[in-house]
Scaffold this motif. Structure first.
Motif, PDB file in Angstrom:
ATOM      1  N   THR A   1       0.746  -1.142   0.061  1.00 19.75           N
ATOM      2  CA  THR A   1      -0.058   0.055   0.022  1.00 19.75           C
ATOM      3  C   THR A   1       0.801   1.274  -0.057  1.00 19.75           C
TER       4      THR A   1
ATOM      5  N   ASP B   1      -7.873   5.093  -5.788  1.00 20.03           N
ATOM      6  CA  ASP B   1      -6.959   6.201  -5.260  1.00 20.03           C
ATOM      7  C   ASP B   1      -7.249   7.493  -6.295  1.00 20.03           C
TER       8      ASP B   1
ATOM      9  N   TYR C   1      -6.836  -0.920  -6.671  1.00 21.85           N
ATOM     10  CA  TYR C   1      -6.966  -0.133  -5.856  1.00 21.85           C
ATOM     11  C   TYR C   1      -6.356   1.482  -6.108  1.00 21.85           C
ATOM     12  N   ALA C   2      -5.655   1.266  -7.274  1.00 21.92           N
ATOM     13  CA  ALA C   2      -5.152   2.649  -8.044  1.00 21.92           C
ATOM     14  C   ALA C   2      -6.446   3.358  -8.360  1.00 21.92           C
TER      15      ALA C   2
ATOM     16  N   THR D   1       0.706   6.493  -7.278  1.00 23.00           N
ATOM     17  CA  THR D   1      -0.455   7.197  -7.817  1.00 23.00           C
ATOM     18  C   THR D   1      -0.436   8.532  -7.500  1.00 23.00           C
ATOM     19  N   LYS D   2       0.184   8.888  -6.264  1.00 28.06           N
ATOM     20  CA  LYS D   2       0.483  10.396  -5.925  1.00 28.06           C
ATOM     21  C   LYS D   2       1.203  11.213  -7.001  1.00 28.06           C
TER      22      LYS D   2
ATOM     23  N   ARG E   1       2.168   1.577  -3.314  1.00 30.07           N
ATOM     24  CA  ARG E   1       1.288   1.916  -4.497  1.00 30.07           C
ATOM     25  C   ARG E   1       0.866   3.394  -4.292  1.00 30.07           C
ATOM     26  N   ARG E   2       0.759   3.965  -3.296  1.00 33.85           N
ATOM     27  CA  ARG E   2       0.329   5.396  -2.997  1.00 33.85           C
ATOM     28  C   ARG E   2       1.174   6.381  -3.399  1.00 33.85           C
ATOM     29  N   ARG E   3       2.727   5.919  -3.235  1.00 30.74           N
ATOM     30  CA  ARG E   3       3.711   6.903  -3.565  1.00 30.74           C
ATOM     31  C   ARG E   3       3.516   6.883  -5.359  1.00 30.74           C
TER      32      ARG E   3
END
Length: 230
Positions: free
Chosen positions: A42, A86, A82-83, A49-50, A45-47
């Protein structure tokens, strides 16, 4: 972006660079997912997508919905789902969290077909719509609470999980009511979770509600609801 290369293509390429294939089987087993994982955690992935989504500017909601669905429908790995979630929650999309977005979220909830995607959408995106258009969204949630689809019903219950002082108690009770006698684990768990979260704001209400419905609430729901109340 290069001509002919989609946002989805860029996303997958960047996720693949972060992937640890050795983690993927365990992630898939834990989630009991028929869709494979790449092996991207997670935070990683968040890095991704950010950074990827930061330059995106949407002048109107149709383009945003199209990008979300392009990633969602074309996903080969669960991290791509998940992306897409996001992307649905990026800051420029805040004005788009209206009733017009509801078919998008209903599709994602039903086709995601599991608790991980449902629970990422319901207490955030659906709640945003409820706050923006309370009357219309309340009517939808009341209908969803009796829907034939398990995850739609769970979404109706969990929509206000993070509401705190904004909790609409009659709506909460109405969304729980059709599932009070259900034997379904994921509905029983959802009831317990939403009550447990609200107990942080209004513990007396939760105690009274559980006592009043003690004969119908499952042991699981009661245990979760009262977990932090002693």
């Amino acid at each position: 972006m290069k001509c002919g290369v989609t946002l989805s293509d860029h996303l997958r390429a960047r996720l693949e660079k972060q992937a640890d294939p050795n983690r993927a089987p365990a992630m898939q087993a834990y989630m009991k997912s028929p869709m494979p994982f790449l092996g991207v955690g997670t935070p990683e992935r968040r890095r991704v997508t950010k950074i990827l989504f930061a330059p995106l500017i949407y002048g109107e909601p149709a383009a945003w919905r199209a990008d979300v669905l392009q990633i969602w429908r074309g996903a080969r790995y669960r991290e791509e789902l998940y992306a897409a979630i996001d992307l649905a929650g990026i800051r420029p999309a805040r004005p788009f969290q209206r009733m017009e977005a509801l078919p998008l979220y209903r599709e994602m909830i039903i086709s995601g077909n599991w608790w991980d995607t449902t629970d990422a959408i319901a207490p955030h995106r659906l709640f945003d719509i409820l706050m923006a258009e309370r009357d219309a969204m309340s009517r939808v949630l009341l209908a969803w609470a009796s829907d034939d689809n398990l995850w739609i019903r769970r979404s109706a219950i969990l929509c206000q999980m993070l509401a705190k002082d904004a909790m609409d108690i009659p709506l909460l009770e109405a969304c729980i009511a059709p599932s009070l006698d259900s034997k379904e684990f994921f509905l029983r768990k959802a009831i317990g979770w939403v009550l447990r979260h609200y107990a942080r704001t209004n513990p007396d209400y939760v105690r009274v509600y559980v006592a009043a419905n003690a004969q119908r609430l499952s042991s699981l729901s009661k245990r979760e609801a009262l977990k932090h109340l002693g």
